[in-house]
Design an enzyme around this catalytic site. Structure first.
Site, PDB file in Angstrom:
ATOM      1  N   ALA A 134      -2.178  -3.677  -4.464  1.00 45.04           N
ATOM      2  CA  ALA A 134      -1.705  -3.565  -5.843  1.00 45.04           C
ATOM      3  C   ALA A 134      -1.274  -2.134  -6.148  1.00 45.04           C
ATOM      4  CB  ALA A 134      -2.790  -4.022  -6.817  1.00 45.04           C
ATOM      5  N   TYR A 135      -2.085  -1.172  -5.749  1.00 45.12           N
ATOM      6  CA  TYR A 135      -1.754   0.234  -5.971  1.00 45.12           C
ATOM      7  C   TYR A 135      -0.497   0.617  -5.198  1.00 45.12           C
ATOM      8  CZ  TYR A 135      -2.227   5.329  -6.035  1.00 45.12           C
ATOM      9  OH  TYR A 135      -1.998   6.674  -6.203  1.00 45.12           O
ATOM     10  N   SER A 136      -0.451   0.274  -3.915  1.00 51.81           N
ATOM     11  CA  SER A 136       0.692   0.645  -3.085  1.00 51.81           C
ATOM     12  C   SER A 136       1.978   0.042  -3.627  1.00 51.81           C
ATOM     13  CB  SER A 136       0.460   0.186  -1.640  1.00 51.81           C
ATOM     14  OG  SER A 136      -0.707   0.780  -1.089  1.00 51.81           O
TER      15      SER A 136
END
Length: 228
Positions: A134-136
């Site tokens: 999700a962050y990437s």
């Protein structure tokens, strides 16, 4: 290096890279407004709430510099174990927040004929951190937004660039899985984490008149980890 007489707005400015950037810009003589949900910021701002963003714009007026530093790491688990709500929450802060701030403040910069927008991305946007999909992915979206908006505004005097740090010693990483941080450090030739003030120096340069022929670009600050 002198800056024009403009206001700089730094989201996520209560701590970490945002706070370091605000301090660096203030030291350069700029009027700086920090905005955050956390205590200590000049203005309280929920970056995912359009009404909150518009109210801030109306309260502080036009800005010449916008640094979108507000962000979250999000869940650190395999993708197949993520809930859709967790995925969307990460995107709301990292992507929607950046979109809303750019949409609110870019028109004033265009009207003035000068402006600088710097969006905080991550080396994870290029490499993809395992167990941080999700962050990437959200930070990759920030890069795409930056490239697109940079092209849209290329002839207006407003430059839009992104900074992609590797792991930095900030409160945002305090709850990050130690294994993820250890992996990041092992991939960094300098063998250490970055410091918020080091990132702030790069951001301050990108906000300055010294940069005049770069827009829609991504500047890595990764201790040698990024070589492309």
């Amino acid at each position: 290096m002198s800056y024009p007489d403009v206001t700089a707005l730094v989201t996520g400015g209560a701590s970490g890279i945002g706070a370091a950037t605000a301090a660096r810009l203030r030291a350069a003589g700029l009027r700086v407004v920090t905005a955050d949900l956390a205590p200590g910021a000049d203005e309280k701002l929920d970056v995912i709430d359009p009404a909150s963003v518009d109210a801030l714009r109306d309260a502080i007026g036009p800005v010449g510099i916008l640094v979108n530093s507000a962000g979250v790491v999000g869940p650190s688990r395999p993708l197949i174990d993520l809930d859709l709500d967790e995925w969307q929450a990460t995107f709301r802060v990292n992507v929607d927040g950046t979109f809303l701030l750019c949409r609110a403040f870019a028109p004033g910069m265009v009207a003035a004929g000068w402006g600088r927008i710097v969006n905080l991305a991550s080396i994870a946007a290029k490499d993809g951190n395992p167990t941080q999909s999700a962050y990437s992915a959200s930070k990759a979206a920030v890069i795409g937004l930056t490239k697109s908006l940079g092209k849209e505004l290329a002839t207006t005097g407003v430059l839009v660039n992104a900074v992609a740090p590797a792991a930095v010693e900030t409160p945002m990483n305090a709850d990050t899985d130690p294994a993820i941080l250890a992996r990041s450090q092992s991939l960094t030739p300098m063998g250490r984490f970055g410091r918020a003030e080091e990132v702030a120096e790069l951001v301050a340069w990108l906000c300055s008149p010294a940069v005049s022929f770069s827009t829609g670009a991504v500047y890595d600050i990764s201790g040698g980890r990024a070589t492309y």
